[in-house]
Design a protein around this motif. Structure first.
Motif, PDB file in Angstrom:
ATOM      1  N   ALA A 151      -2.297   2.065 -16.046  1.00  0.00           N
ATOM      2  CA  ALA A 151      -3.119   1.535 -14.963  1.00  0.00           C
ATOM      3  C   ALA A 151      -2.602   2.072 -13.637  1.00  0.00           C
ATOM      4  N   ARG A 152      -3.520   2.315 -12.736  1.00  0.00           N
ATOM      5  CA  ARG A 152      -3.170   2.770 -11.386  1.00  0.00           C
ATOM      6  C   ARG A 152      -3.592   1.661 -10.431  1.00  0.00           C
ATOM      7  N   LEU A 153      -2.603   1.018  -9.785  1.00  0.00           N
ATOM      8  CA  LEU A 153      -2.823  -0.219  -9.054  1.00  0.00           C
ATOM      9  C   LEU A 153      -2.234  -0.130  -7.651  1.00  0.00           C
ATOM     10  N   LYS A 154      -2.666  -1.007  -6.774  1.00  0.00           N
ATOM     11  CA  LYS A 154      -2.092  -1.074  -5.440  1.00  0.00           C
ATOM     12  C   LYS A 154      -0.782  -1.850  -5.482  1.00  0.00           C
ATOM     13  N   GLY A 155       0.194  -1.361  -4.744  1.00  0.00           N
ATOM     14  CA  GLY A 155       1.481  -2.050  -4.691  1.00  0.00           C
ATOM     15  C   GLY A 155       1.368  -3.478  -4.218  1.00  0.00           C
ATOM     16  N   ASP A 156       0.387  -3.760  -3.338  1.00  0.00           N
ATOM     17  CA  ASP A 156       0.169  -5.121  -2.832  1.00  0.00           C
ATOM     18  C   ASP A 156      -0.184  -6.094  -3.950  1.00  0.00           C
ATOM     19  N   TRP A 157      -0.713  -5.572  -5.048  1.00  0.00           N
ATOM     20  CA  TRP A 157      -1.199  -6.434  -6.129  1.00  0.00           C
ATOM     21  C   TRP A 157      -0.111  -6.802  -7.133  1.00  0.00           C
ATOM     22  N   LEU A 158       1.042  -6.192  -7.040  1.00  0.00           N
ATOM     23  CA  LEU A 158       2.072  -6.354  -8.056  1.00  0.00           C
ATOM     24  C   LEU A 158       3.144  -7.350  -7.616  1.00  0.00           C
ATOM     25  N   ASN A 217      -1.722   3.116  -5.395  1.00  0.00           N
ATOM     26  CA  ASN A 217      -0.555   3.974  -5.152  1.00  0.00           C
ATOM     27  C   ASN A 217       0.608   3.750  -6.118  1.00  0.00           C
ATOM     28  N   VAL A 218       0.373   2.999  -7.207  1.00  0.00           N
ATOM     29  CA  VAL A 218       1.423   2.774  -8.200  1.00  0.00           C
ATOM     30  C   VAL A 218       0.824   2.956  -9.595  1.00  0.00           C
ATOM     31  N   ILE A 219       1.409   3.850 -10.376  1.00  0.00           N
ATOM     32  CA  ILE A 219       0.994   4.006 -11.769  1.00  0.00           C
ATOM     33  C   ILE A 219       1.941   3.194 -12.641  1.00  0.00           C
ATOM     34  N   VAL A 220       1.345   2.324 -13.464  1.00  0.00           N
ATOM     35  CA  VAL A 220       2.120   1.454 -14.344  1.00  0.00           C
ATOM     36  C   VAL A 220       1.824   1.823 -15.789  1.00  0.00           C
ATOM     37  N   ARG A 221       2.883   2.065 -16.549  1.00  0.00           N
ATOM     38  CA  ARG A 221       2.742   2.237 -17.985  1.00  0.00           C
ATOM     39  C   ARG A 221       2.678   0.832 -18.585  1.00  0.00           C
ATOM     40  N   ILE A 222       1.486   0.423 -18.986  1.00  0.00           N
ATOM     41  CA  ILE A 222       1.274  -0.935 -19.474  1.00  0.00           C
ATOM     42  C   ILE A 222       1.893  -1.103 -20.861  1.00  0.00           C
ATOM     43  N   ALA A 223       2.598  -2.200 -21.050  1.00  0.00           N
ATOM     44  CA  ALA A 223       3.140  -2.534 -22.369  1.00  0.00           C
ATOM     45  C   ALA A 223       2.288  -3.601 -23.045  1.00  0.00           C
ATOM     46  N   HIS A 224       1.904  -4.618 -22.260  1.00  0.00           N
ATOM     47  CA  HIS A 224       1.116  -5.711 -22.807  1.00  0.00           C
ATOM     48  C   HIS A 224       0.049  -6.152 -21.811  1.00  0.00           C
ATOM     49  N   THR A 238       5.880  -1.045 -16.862  1.00  0.00           N
ATOM     50  CA  THR A 238       6.940  -0.360 -16.121  1.00  0.00           C
ATOM     51  C   THR A 238       6.341   0.656 -15.161  1.00  0.00           C
ATOM     52  N   VAL A 239       6.820   0.649 -13.931  1.00  0.00           N
ATOM     53  CA  VAL A 239       6.352   1.621 -12.943  1.00  0.00           C
ATOM     54  C   VAL A 239       6.734   3.034 -13.388  1.00  0.00           C
ATOM     55  N   GLU A 240       5.732   3.888 -13.427  1.00  0.00           N
ATOM     56  CA  GLU A 240       5.923   5.266 -13.847  1.00  0.00           C
ATOM     57  C   GLU A 240       5.928   6.221 -12.659  1.00  0.00           C
ATOM     58  N   LEU A 241       5.210   5.858 -11.630  1.00  0.00           N
ATOM     59  CA  LEU A 241       5.145   6.670 -10.408  1.00  0.00           C
ATOM     60  C   LEU A 241       4.695   5.779  -9.264  1.00  0.00           C
ATOM     61  N   SER A 242       5.285   5.948  -8.082  1.00  0.00           N
ATOM     62  CA  SER A 242       4.936   5.098  -6.952  1.00  0.00           C
ATOM     63  C   SER A 242       5.135   5.824  -5.634  1.00  0.00           C
ATOM     64  N   THR A 243       4.166   5.668  -4.733  1.00  0.00           N
ATOM     65  CA  THR A 243       4.348   6.089  -3.352  1.00  0.00           C
ATOM     66  C   THR A 243       4.460   4.876  -2.439  1.00  0.00           C
ATOM     67  N   ASP A 244       4.565   3.693  -3.039  1.00  0.00           N
ATOM     68  CA  ASP A 244       4.772   2.458  -2.292  1.00  0.00           C
ATOM     69  C   ASP A 244       6.278   2.201  -2.241  1.00  0.00           C
ATOM     70  N   PRO A 245       6.855   2.063  -1.049  1.00  0.00           N
ATOM     71  CA  PRO A 245       8.313   1.910  -0.946  1.00  0.00           C
ATOM     72  C   PRO A 245       8.858   0.649  -1.604  1.00  0.00           C
ATOM     73  N   ARG A 246       8.003  -0.310  -1.885  1.00  0.00           N
ATOM     74  CA  ARG A 246       8.466  -1.546  -2.528  1.00  0.00           C
ATOM     75  C   ARG A 246       8.717  -1.378  -4.018  1.00  0.00           C
ATOM     76  N   TRP A 247       8.173  -0.323  -4.597  1.00  0.00           N
ATOM     77  CA  TRP A 247       8.248  -0.165  -6.049  1.00  0.00           C
ATOM     78  C   TRP A 247       8.823   1.198  -6.416  1.00  0.00           C
TER      79      TRP A 247
END
Length: 339
Positions: free
Chosen positions: A115-122, A42-49, A81-90
């Motif tokens: 990368a598209r990751l679970k908010g619990d994992w971040l 539920n979180v899309i991250v624009r990966i830098a490294h 950097t978070v690009e899109l999130s439906t997780d309220p923590r991010w």
């Protein structure tokens, strides 16, 4: 969950069809493909490294059945950097770190621009660290910190005696040497690369051991020397480390570079009260992860980190994977996914 930037992105892409394995760079991956292979994330991250760890090396070379779903984008670590999130923590714009959780094995990973990751994992990127710093540390350095914390929890202190670090010129070992020496421990580094002695001394090792003295079968009890051990090697090396650990000492085991078998006896445990501490980084609870990263942000000398790190582009990662498995990589490798 649609992406706000539906343009193609670049990633390493692994396939296995009828037993034929391929690892290649794709610059035409789409958001639809990303969503199709990342389930309920539920979180899309624009990966830098990102980085190349030992497990990534196994995945990128197909040397071990690390990857369990195909096709796969490898990369167990990422920072961006978070690009899109439906997780309220991010929220959009948050800087985050990802380590482990089966990503790059059963879930598309971070050797990718997205990368598209679970908010619990971040976890939140500590303000003291850049995304490049975080990946210079990576799972290897984070695991080293977990090992240091495990020894501390077991009562091993800087005045307890010498600490052995095995596999010292590798990623876990290099960071462990730097961390422990910075905390005031007297660190002895075991390595098969004696020409790296100057490098290891610069990280803080006070003495260097040839790994040959630990890598073959030995007696179940040997002369007591170590107050604590950080072992990323396993097999005979771990058995000998246990046999040489002093009364009441502790051994933090986190790897299997030599092998996953362990032929030892109960003697160190019942005659010397030695504790064998298993350290897992993949499924480590979030609170413990946060503690480890907070410690890394303050306890790891950034100059030492820089001295053990080099940066590559995505296209170079497959060759680095081969080199890691051949024991040719010193320290840490950061992957700039946009290079």
């Amino acid at each position: 969950m649609p992406s706000p930037t539906p343009t193609p992105f670049t990633a390493l892409y692994l396939t296995k069809t009828d037993g034929a394995f391929t690892a290649r760079l794709r610059d035409d991956l789409t958001d639809d493909e990303l969503v199709a292979h990342t389930g309920e994330a539920n979180v899309i991250v624009r990966i830098a490294h990102s980085t190349v760890n030992y497990k990534d090396g196994l995945a990128l070379t197909n040397r071990s059945p690390v990857v369990r779903q195909w096709p796969m984008v490898p990369g167990i670590d990422g920072a961006g950097t978070v690009e899109l999130s439906t997780d309220p923590r991010w929220s959009v714009g948050d800087k985050v770190i990802h380590n482990g959780w089966g990503v790059g094995e059963t879930h598309w990973g971070c050797l990718s621009q997205k990368a598209r990751l679970k908010g619990d994992w971040l976890i939140a990127l500590p303000t003291e660290l850049s995304t490049a710093d975080a990946m210079a540390i990576g799972t290897a350095g984070y695991t080293a910190m977990l090992c240091v914390m495990a020894l501390e929890d077991a009562g091993v202190r800087p005045d307890s005696g010498e600490i052995l670090v095995t596999g010292a010129s590798g990623g876990v070992g290099s960071v462990a040497v730097a961390l422990l020496s910075g905390l005031g421990y007297r660190v002895v580094a075991s390595t098969g690369k004696l020409d790296e002695a100057e490098y290891l001394r610069a990280l803080g090792a006070v003495d260097i051991l040839d790994r040959a003295g630990l890598s073959t079968a030995g007696k179940p009890l040997q002369k007591e020397r170590w107050a604590g051990v950080v072992d990323s090697v396993g097999s005979h090396t771990l058995a000998n480390a246990l046999a040489q650990t002093r009364y009441g000492g502790a051994v933090a085991a986190c790897g299997l570079a030599q092998g996953m078998e362990l032929s030892t006896s109960v003697a160190p445990f019942i005659l010397r009260g030695v504790r064998l501490l298993g350290v897992d980084s993949v499924m480590c609870p979030t609170v413990r992860r946060q503690q480890a990263w907070a410690r890394l942000a303050t306890d790891l000398d950034r100059r030492k980190l820089a001295s053990m790190t080099r940066t590559i582009g995505l296209a170079e990662a497959p060759q680095v994977a081969v080199d890691i498995l051949a024991g040719k990589v010193r320290g840490r490798v950061v992957v700039d996914v946009n290079a």
